[in-house]
Each structure stands twice: as structure tokens, then as C-alpha cells.
Design a protein around this motif. Structure first.
Motif, PDB file in Angstrom:
ATOM      1  N   ARG A  35       0.849  -1.200   0.000  1.00 54.66           N
ATOM      2  CA  ARG A  35       0.000   0.000   0.000  1.00 54.66           C
ATOM      3  C   ARG A  35       0.878   1.241   0.000  1.00 54.66           C
ATOM      4  O   ARG A  35       1.931   1.271   0.633  1.00 54.66           O
ATOM      5  CB  ARG A  35      -0.891   0.011   1.235  1.00 54.66           C
ATOM      6  N   VAL A  36       0.441   2.253  -0.729  1.00 54.63           N
ATOM      7  CA  VAL A  36       1.125   3.542  -0.713  1.00 54.63           C
ATOM      8  C   VAL A  36       0.481   4.364   0.410  1.00 54.63           C
ATOM      9  O   VAL A  36      -0.721   4.604   0.380  1.00 54.63           O
ATOM     10  CB  VAL A  36       1.006   4.273  -2.062  1.00 54.63           C
ATOM     11  N   ARG A  37       1.270   4.703   1.378  1.00 51.68           N
ATOM     12  CA  ARG A  37       0.858   5.372   2.612  1.00 51.68           C
ATOM     13  C   ARG A  37       0.233   4.361   3.569  1.00 51.68           C
ATOM     14  O   ARG A  37      -0.653   3.610   3.215  1.00 51.68           O
ATOM     15  CB  ARG A  37      -0.104   6.547   2.365  1.00 51.68           C
ATOM     16  N   LYS A  38       0.726   4.355   4.772  1.00 51.15           N
ATOM     17  CA  LYS A  38       0.253   3.424   5.800  1.00 51.15           C
ATOM     18  C   LYS A  38      -1.186   3.744   6.168  1.00 51.15           C
ATOM     19  O   LYS A  38      -1.549   4.924   6.319  1.00 51.15           O
ATOM     20  CB  LYS A  38       1.150   3.536   7.031  1.00 51.15           C
ATOM     21  N   LYS A  39      -1.990   2.700   6.262  1.00 57.07           N
ATOM     22  CA  LYS A  39      -3.379   2.877   6.671  1.00 57.07           C
ATOM     23  C   LYS A  39      -3.728   1.774   7.657  1.00 57.07           C
ATOM     24  O   LYS A  39      -3.574   0.591   7.351  1.00 57.07           O
ATOM     25  CB  LYS A  39      -4.318   2.808   5.472  1.00 57.07           C
ATOM     26  N   LYS A  40      -4.183   2.163   8.804  1.00 58.56           N
ATOM     27  CA  LYS A  40      -4.564   1.184   9.831  1.00 58.56           C
ATOM     28  C   LYS A  40      -5.670   0.282   9.283  1.00 58.56           C
ATOM     29  O   LYS A  40      -6.632   0.753   8.682  1.00 58.56           O
ATOM     30  CB  LYS A  40      -5.041   1.906  11.088  1.00 58.56           C
ATOM     31  N   GLY A  41      -5.481  -1.018   9.462  1.00 58.19           N
ATOM     32  CA  GLY A  41      -6.488  -1.975   9.022  1.00 58.19           C
ATOM     33  C   GLY A  41      -6.356  -2.421   7.582  1.00 58.19           C
ATOM     34  O   GLY A  41      -7.161  -3.212   7.098  1.00 58.19           O
ATOM     35  N   SER A  42      -5.352  -1.937   6.855  1.00 63.05           N
ATOM     36  CA  SER A  42      -5.166  -2.339   5.463  1.00 63.05           C
ATOM     37  C   SER A  42      -4.827  -3.826   5.395  1.00 63.05           C
ATOM     38  O   SER A  42      -4.142  -4.366   6.269  1.00 63.05           O
ATOM     39  CB  SER A  42      -4.044  -1.533   4.807  1.00 63.05           C
ATOM     40  N   ALA A  43      -5.276  -4.492   4.340  1.00 64.35           N
ATOM     41  CA  ALA A  43      -4.971  -5.904   4.124  1.00 64.35           C
ATOM     42  C   ALA A  43      -3.617  -6.096   3.434  1.00 64.35           C
ATOM     43  O   ALA A  43      -3.166  -7.222   3.271  1.00 64.35           O
ATOM     44  CB  ALA A  43      -6.075  -6.552   3.288  1.00 64.35           C
ATOM     45  N   LEU A  49       5.944   4.856   2.133  1.00 66.82           N
ATOM     46  CA  LEU A  49       5.521   6.118   2.728  1.00 66.82           C
ATOM     47  C   LEU A  49       4.847   7.036   1.717  1.00 66.82           C
ATOM     48  O   LEU A  49       3.943   7.797   2.058  1.00 66.82           O
ATOM     49  CB  LEU A  49       6.716   6.844   3.344  1.00 66.82           C
ATOM     50  N   ASN A  50       5.286   6.973   0.443  1.00 70.84           N
ATOM     51  CA  ASN A  50       4.755   7.884  -0.567  1.00 70.84           C
ATOM     52  C   ASN A  50       5.022   7.320  -1.972  1.00 70.84           C
ATOM     53  O   ASN A  50       5.688   6.304  -2.127  1.00 70.84           O
ATOM     54  CB  ASN A  50       5.387   9.271  -0.417  1.00 70.84           C
ATOM     55  N   ARG A  51       4.523   8.012  -2.972  1.00 70.52           N
ATOM     56  CA  ARG A  51       4.671   7.578  -4.358  1.00 70.52           C
ATOM     57  C   ARG A  51       6.137   7.579  -4.801  1.00 70.52           C
ATOM     58  O   ARG A  51       6.557   6.764  -5.619  1.00 70.52           O
ATOM     59  CB  ARG A  51       3.833   8.496  -5.265  1.00 70.52           C
ATOM     60  N   GLY A  52       6.932   8.465  -4.259  1.00 73.93           N
ATOM     61  CA  GLY A  52       8.355   8.503  -4.591  1.00 73.93           C
ATOM     62  C   GLY A  52       9.046   7.190  -4.259  1.00 73.93           C
ATOM     63  O   GLY A  52       9.916   6.731  -5.001  1.00 73.93           O
ATOM     64  N   GLU A  53       8.667   6.570  -3.142  1.00 75.81           N
ATOM     65  CA  GLU A  53       9.250   5.273  -2.791  1.00 75.81           C
ATOM     66  C   GLU A  53       8.835   4.183  -3.771  1.00 75.81           C
ATOM     67  O   GLU A  53       9.605   3.265  -4.041  1.00 75.81           O
ATOM     68  CB  GLU A  53       8.867   4.885  -1.355  1.00 75.81           C
ATOM     69  N   VAL A  54       7.635   4.286  -4.313  1.00 74.47           N
ATOM     70  CA  VAL A  54       7.196   3.333  -5.350  1.00 74.47           C
ATOM     71  C   VAL A  54       8.107   3.447  -6.566  1.00 74.47           C
ATOM     72  O   VAL A  54       8.577   2.439  -7.106  1.00 74.47           O
ATOM     73  CB  VAL A  54       5.726   3.578  -5.765  1.00 74.47           C
ATOM     74  N   ASP A  55       8.371   4.673  -6.986  1.00 68.45           N
ATOM     75  CA  ASP A  55       9.227   4.897  -8.158  1.00 68.45           C
ATOM     76  C   ASP A  55      10.635   4.337  -7.943  1.00 68.45           C
ATOM     77  O   ASP A  55      11.199   3.703  -8.834  1.00 68.45           O
ATOM     78  CB  ASP A  55       9.304   6.394  -8.481  1.00 68.45           C
TER      79      ASP A  55
END
Length: 75
Positions: A35-43, A49-55
Motif C-alpha cells: 500500500r502507498v501510505r500506511k493505513k490502519k487496518g489495510s490488508a 511512505l509515498n509515491r516517490g518510494e514506489v518509483d
């Protein structure tokens, strides 16, 4: 299905940033879910942390795959 036609092992990779991606995160129990950006309860199993890390991750993945010859640039 791709799985039934080959003896190769494939690992699905799914990267998403919205609540609509949660269904895919839940379905891909044996895959890599990020997941891009931590979200409590995500599967998702992991998060950026952000889209830059995805790149950065995708650039690293492609560079490494090119080195070992399992991916080639389309020309």
C-alpha cells in the motif's frame, strides 16, 4: 489460467493507494501486496511512505531484472 500452463513459479505483485485496492490486497494472500501510505487496518502486507518510494522500488526492480536478463527494454 497462467498457473496451469507452466511449471514456472509466479508471484503476483500489487501496489495500490486507495480503499478500492483493499479487495486485491485481500485476494492476493500468497502475493506481495504493498500500500502507498500506511493505513490502519489495510490488508496489504507492506507499505511505502509515498509515491516517490514506489518509483525508487520499481526502478530498482527493473534494473536488477535487466542485469539477470529476465526483462528487456521494448524498442
Amino acid at each position: 489460467h497462467l498457473y496451469s500452463k507452466t511449471t514456472k513459479v509466479y508471484v503476483p505483485l500489487y501496489i495500490g493507494d486507495a480503499s478500492t485496492d483493499e479487495d486485491a490486497f485481500r485476494e492476493l494472500r500468497t502475493g506481495i501486496t504493498i500500500r502507498v501510505r500506511k493505513k490502519k487496518g489495510s490488508a496489504a502486507k507492506y507499505y511505502f511512505l509515498n509515491r516517490g518510494e514506489v518509483d525508487v522500488f520499481l526502478a530498482w526492480l527493473l534494473a536488477d531484472a535487466e542485469k539477470i536478463g529476465c526483462v528487456r527494454m521494448l524498442e
